[in-house]
Scaffold this active site. Structure first.
Site, short mmCIF file in Angstrom:
data_model
loop_
_atom_site.label_atom_id
_atom_site.label_comp_id
_atom_site.label_asym_id
_atom_site.label_seq_id
_atom_site.Cartn_x
_atom_site.Cartn_y
_atom_site.Cartn_z
N ASP A 342 0.86 -1.18 0.00
CA ASP A 342 0.00 0.00 0.00
C ASP A 342 0.90 1.24 0.00
OD1 ASP A 342 -1.35 1.90 2.56
OD2 ASP A 342 -2.28 1.78 0.59
N LYS A 343 0.47 2.29 -0.67
CA LYS A 343 1.30 3.48 -0.79
C LYS A 343 1.16 4.42 0.40
CE LYS A 343 0.12 6.95 -3.41
NZ LYS A 343 0.17 8.10 -2.47
#
Length: 523
Positions: A342-343
């Site tokens: 996930d960013k």
């Protein structure tokens, strides 16, 4: 309406709260809008326990010590130490023991760091909560919140438990920690489809998420380990350990070495014994010969080199704030070829920073990263004059006034944002331009009216009185911020020479080209 609360677990009887209406939710929790009574709160607190995450069981010192010793590298080193001691090769014994002690010590230190990092998730939970009990609003310890409580939340609050919203007013909550969505989610009270994903349950508010704007009331539907963040914590704590590829290969190698040493040692013993006779001393000499051959075969230098290499790599990662709990995990990281991550909040910090200002005279750059109001206004790599900065503040004070977010320092002196990242970045820019006391600026030019930002029109505007708002003669100014494609066509004039008192006809083509140029740079 006090009574026994419904089941809150993960079994077949779990209630799908986001698909229940407000009335159904109140009925299911046996509560009225006036909240629970103190007696009912005590009953539910006993039934469900405190609103806290259950800490994972901590192993004792001996268990931690065994976890550091229990690998083939250490076993080979210990075996080599015993054999070397038998042969009275004391310098080699000291060297190997030193390697073992260093390895175990580093492992125990890293284990302690990892435990402290894992416990940091507790700090994400709210310490206080505003609840409605017996018809009265009161502030209580968040750990005493129970399912069925009516909780009030507003901008700047951290949600104390999972809530089914029953009343909202322009409520938006940042859920990046759960869903990875960097933008705050607008909440409502309408029914959501039962099969909706976590990020689409917009009538729920989740424990430990942050309220960015507005306010609302909700029924507590999950506390502690039964909240979404608690379920994540339980899943993380239940992950089974597995051996790394390096450990598997070394174990295979160790088994083959052990087998080979046993065979060669036995053959050497038999040959030596048969060659010199069968006396008592001859048996001892034959055994010493076999042990000497075995020691020569055991590659005691291999585990030492591997252990030291992994320890040095662990320290390198530690200096870069990467905590490794188990020494062999370093090799696993080195073998990774693809990372699916996930960013927001993982690779990025969910922070925004204004890096450039465009005026009719050209582009100016603003230094600094994050929300700390530390930086300079530069052009061509050189700081501009203070007089020019003051004129820029006059032009861009709307970034502070037309802004519902906040920025301040926490107990540790770190800058803590309250509100949308975009708005907080504009507030930080205003402080860099000289509006250090942004609260004083807002107080001196009070807001008279406002149109909040909405995705339909893509702008926010505020009317501010530049003086006492009660005086009819006080001049009013309209400050607007929003998407360039919506604001440029609405403008008639533009500021000239970066002097707010000088105006020139609007050059739409210039601003559209500059907006496109900055967008191409990701600004």
């Amino acid at each position: 309406m006090d009574g026994k609360a419904p089941p809150m677990g993960n079994g077949e009887d779990e209630i799908i709260w986001h698909s229940a209406t407000v009335e159904e939710s109140l009925k299911l929790q046996s509560v009225s809008p006036d909240g629970l009574s103190e007696d009912e709160v005590a009953k539910r607190l006993k039934q469900y326990g405190k609103n806290e995450l259950t800490p994972p069981p901590k192993p004792g010192f001996l268990r931690k010590l065994w976890m550091q010793i229990n690998n083939i590298l250490i076993f080979i080193l210990i075996a080599a130490t015993i054999v070397s001691a038998f042969l009275e090769e004391w310098p080699e014994v000291g060297l190997i023991l030193g390697v073992v002690i260093i390895n175990v010590t580093i492992g125990l230190i890293q284990e302690g760091k990892a435990e402290r990092a894992a416990e940091a998730i507790k700090g994400m939970l709210s310490s206080k909560a505003t609840v409605i009990r017996g018809g009265e609003r009161q502030v209580v310890d968040a750990s005493t919140v129970v399912p069925g409580d009516i909780v009030f939340i507003q901008s700047g609050d951290r949600v104390p438990a999972d809530l089914r919203m029953i009343d909202v007013a322009n409520l938006a909550i940042l859920e990046a920690m759960l869903t990875g969505e960097s933008n705050p989610i607008n909440k409502h009270t309408d029914v959501v489809d039962g099969g909706a994903a976590l990020g689409d349950r917009k009538n729920l508010a989740f424990s430990a998420t942050m309220v960015m704007q507005g306010q609302g009331k909700g029924i507590v539907i999950g506390t502690g380990d039964l909240a979404e963040i608690g379920k994540i914590s339980s899943m993380v704590g239940g992950v089974d350990g597995m051996k790394t590829n390096l450990m598997v290969q070394l174990e295979i190698f160790g088994r083959w070495i052990s087998f080979f040493v046993a065979i060669i040692g036995s053959i050497t013993f038999v040959i030596s014994w048969e060659a010199v006779g069968v006396g008592k001393d001859d048996v001892g000499n034959a055994f010493k010969s076999a042990v000497s051959i075995a020691v020569a075969i055991i590659p005691e230098g291999l585990p030492a080199v591997v252990t030291i290499s992994l320890a040095l790599a662990m320290q390198t990662l530690a200096r870069r704030n990467a905590i490794i709990r188990q020494l062999p995990a370093v090799e696993t990281l080195g073998s990774v070829t693809v990372i699916c991550s996930d960013k927001t909040g993982t690779l990025t910090k969910n922070e925004m920073t204004v890096q450039a200002i465009q005026t009719s005279e050209g582009q100016l750059d603003i230094t600094g990263v994050g929300y700390a109001p530390e930086g300079e206004v530069c052009q061509g790599g050189k700081p501009v004059s203070q007089d020019r900065v003051s004129r820029l503040l006059t032009m861009f004070e709307g970034s502070v006034l037309c802004n519902d977010s906040g920025l301040g320092k926490d107990d540790k002196g770190h800058w803590e944002p309250v509100g949308y990242p975009t708005e907080v970045s504009l507030l930080t820019m205003g402080m860099k331009l000289g509006a250090k006391d942004w609260k004083g600026l807002k107080a001196s030019k009070p807001r008279v009216a406002a149109v909040p930002f909405a995705s339909e029109h893509k702008f926010m505007c505020c009317v501010h009185a530049h003086g006492p708002s009660t005086d009819p003669a006080t001049p009013l100014f309209l400050h607007v911020k929003g998407a360039p494609d919506r604001l440029i066509p609405r403008c008639k004039d533009q500021v000239s020479n970066e002097d707010f008192a000088q105006r020139a006809p609007m050059d739409e083509k210039y601003w559209q080209e500059e907006a496109a140029r900055l967008s191409a740079k990701g600004l």
